[in-house]
Design an enzyme around this catalytic site. Structure first.
Site, PDB file in Angstrom:
ATOM      1  N   ASP A   1      14.828  -2.640   1.159  1.00  0.00           N
ATOM      2  CA  ASP A   1      13.997  -1.509   1.566  1.00  0.00           C
ATOM      3  C   ASP A   1      13.567  -1.578   3.025  1.00  0.00           C
ATOM      4  OD1 ASP A   1      12.353  -3.711   1.077  1.00  0.00           O
ATOM      5  OD2 ASP A   1      11.502  -2.862  -0.745  1.00  0.00           O
TER       6      ASP A   1
ATOM      7  N   ASN B   1       2.106  -3.861  -9.154  1.00  0.00           N
ATOM      8  CA  ASN B   1       2.310  -2.798 -10.146  1.00  0.00           C
ATOM      9  C   ASN B   1       3.708  -2.865 -10.776  1.00  0.00           C
ATOM     10  OD1 ASN B   1       3.991  -1.920  -8.146  1.00  0.00           O
ATOM     11  ND2 ASN B   1       2.783  -0.132  -7.579  1.00  0.00           N
TER      12      ASN B   1
ATOM     13  N   HIS C   1       6.547  -3.145  -9.129  1.00  0.00           N
ATOM     14  CA  HIS C   1       7.669  -2.607  -8.339  1.00  0.00           C
ATOM     15  C   HIS C   1       8.656  -3.702  -7.962  1.00  0.00           C
ATOM     16  CE1 HIS C   1       5.409  -3.023  -4.216  1.00  0.00           C
ATOM     17  NE2 HIS C   1       6.183  -4.052  -4.399  1.00  0.00           N
TER      18      HIS C   1
ATOM     19  N   GLU D   1       8.469   2.215  -7.333  1.00  0.00           N
ATOM     20  CA  GLU D   1       7.113   2.208  -7.856  1.00  0.00           C
ATOM     21  C   GLU D   1       7.106   2.705  -9.309  1.00  0.00           C
ATOM     22  OE1 GLU D   1       5.169   0.637  -6.101  1.00  0.00           O
ATOM     23  OE2 GLU D   1       4.912   1.344  -4.049  1.00  0.00           O
TER      24      GLU D   1
HETATM   25  C1  F6R Z   1      10.147  -6.380  -0.341  1.00  0.00           C
HETATM   26  C2  F6R Z   1      10.115  -5.744  -1.655  1.00  0.00           C
HETATM   27  C3  F6R Z   1       8.923  -5.845  -2.559  1.00  0.00           C
HETATM   28  C4  F6R Z   1       8.309  -7.246  -2.624  1.00  0.00           C
HETATM   29  C5  F6R Z   1       7.065  -7.237  -3.499  1.00  0.00           C
HETATM   30  C6  F6R Z   1       6.411  -8.607  -3.570  1.00  0.00           C
HETATM   31  O1  F6R Z   1      11.353  -6.099   0.336  1.00  0.00           O
HETATM   32  O2  F6R Z   1      11.050  -5.105  -1.977  1.00  0.00           O
HETATM   33  O3  F6R Z   1       9.295  -5.428  -3.848  1.00  0.00           O
HETATM   34  O4  F6R Z   1       9.261  -8.149  -3.136  1.00  0.00           O
HETATM   35  O5  F6R Z   1       6.141  -6.322  -2.999  1.00  0.00           O
HETATM   36  O6  F6R Z   1       5.955  -8.949  -2.299  1.00  0.00           O
HETATM   37  P1  F6R Z   1       5.316 -10.379  -1.992  1.00  0.00           P
HETATM   38  O7  F6R Z   1       6.438 -11.347  -2.028  1.00  0.00           O
HETATM   39  O8  F6R Z   1       4.745 -10.244  -0.601  1.00  0.00           O
HETATM   40  O9  F6R Z   1       4.302 -10.615  -3.057  1.00  0.00           O
END
Ligand code: F6R
Length: 241
Positions: free
Chosen positions: A67, A136, A138, A143
């Site tokens: 992303d 959440n 994701h 989302e």
């Molecule tokens: C990042 C992504 C997100 C993260 C998720 C967890 O490219 O796609 O899905 O993997 O928000 O983030 P952290 O590792 O910071 O808890």
């Protein structure tokens, strides 16, 4: 599904790096799917260390990031382009032409997203998709409510994601509200999937994703249906399982 529980974040990162290392050694032109965020930082460090010790060669590796924030230039310090360059790409010998990250400044969104999917296919599909998971549920920026059939597209970020990611920005108001993300169907097509999570704060989301109902309400739950999922946790992240 295979679940591996390690003592702490460092051990988790080492274990993940060992898996990636073996996969690159077995298939030097492997196609990786890569995340950003806090979780994979240790893995990237370990991989860069292995490269420095000449244990790894990234010259034939391709990568597709999950992303990118919509509206941020690649040079913006909070963009995922910037993050990847700083924390990984500049530290190994991966080739620029083999690196793909959605362009947050694209002027032709529909075409850009479609081309992203096509490029993944052209390279033979993602061999190993690495993932973190949001509060959440994701994965990528899919989302709650995201369709299991979703593909690379523009999405609106959930309020909790904006709040969580504000730790990287000057203020909440600076966090982009939209992003381009690979879809859940894109992620599920990967041949192997490696989900990483560390710390108590991520224990509940891990238990919901791996043991809760499979539903778009908690997108990470779709991983229960992945053909080849490995989960690497530290003790704290595994504490709800
Ligand atoms: C990042 C992504 C997100 C993260 C998720 C967890 O490219 O796609 O899905 O993997 O928000 O983030 P952290 O590792 O910071 O808890």
């Amino acid at each position: 599904m295979k679940i591996v529980v390690k003592k702490d974040y460092q051990e988790l990162s080492r274990e993940a790096a060992e898996i990636v290392k073996k996969r690159i050694q077995a298939k030097p032109d492997i196609v990786l799917g890569l995340p950003t965020g806090s979780t994979p930082l240790g893995l990237y460090k370990e991989l860069a260390r292995a490269y420095k010790k000449e244990e790894l060669d990234f010259s034939q590796v391709s990568s597709f990031n999950l992303d990118e924030y919509f509206g941020l230039e690649a040079s913006h310090p909070q963009s995922y382009h910037f993050y990847m360059e700083k924390n990984f790409f500049s530290l190994v010998n991966i080739r620029k032409e083999n690196v793909f990250i959605p362009d947050g400044k694209t002027s032709d969104l529909e075409n850009h997203c479609q081309c992203y999917e096509e490029k993944i296919k052209e390279r033979g599909g993602i061999d190993l998709q690495i993932l973190g998971i949001g509060r959440n549920g994701h994965i990528g920026f899919n989302e709650p409510g995201s369709s299991f059939n979703s593909r690379t597209r523009l999405v609106r970020l959930a309020q909790e994601t904006i709040e969580d990611n504000s730790r990287f920005f000057k203020s909440l108001a600076d966090v982009p509200t939209r992003a381009i993300t690979m879809g859940l169907a894109t992620i599920m097509e990967s041949k192997d999937c490696l989900l990483l999570a560390s710390g108590q704060a991520r224990s509940e989301r891990i238990s919901r994703a791996l043991k809760g109902p499979v539903s778009p309400d908690f997108p990470g739950s779709i991983l229960q249906k992945h053909r080849n999922l490995t989960v690497i946790l530290d003790k704290e992240a595994a504490s709800f399982l």
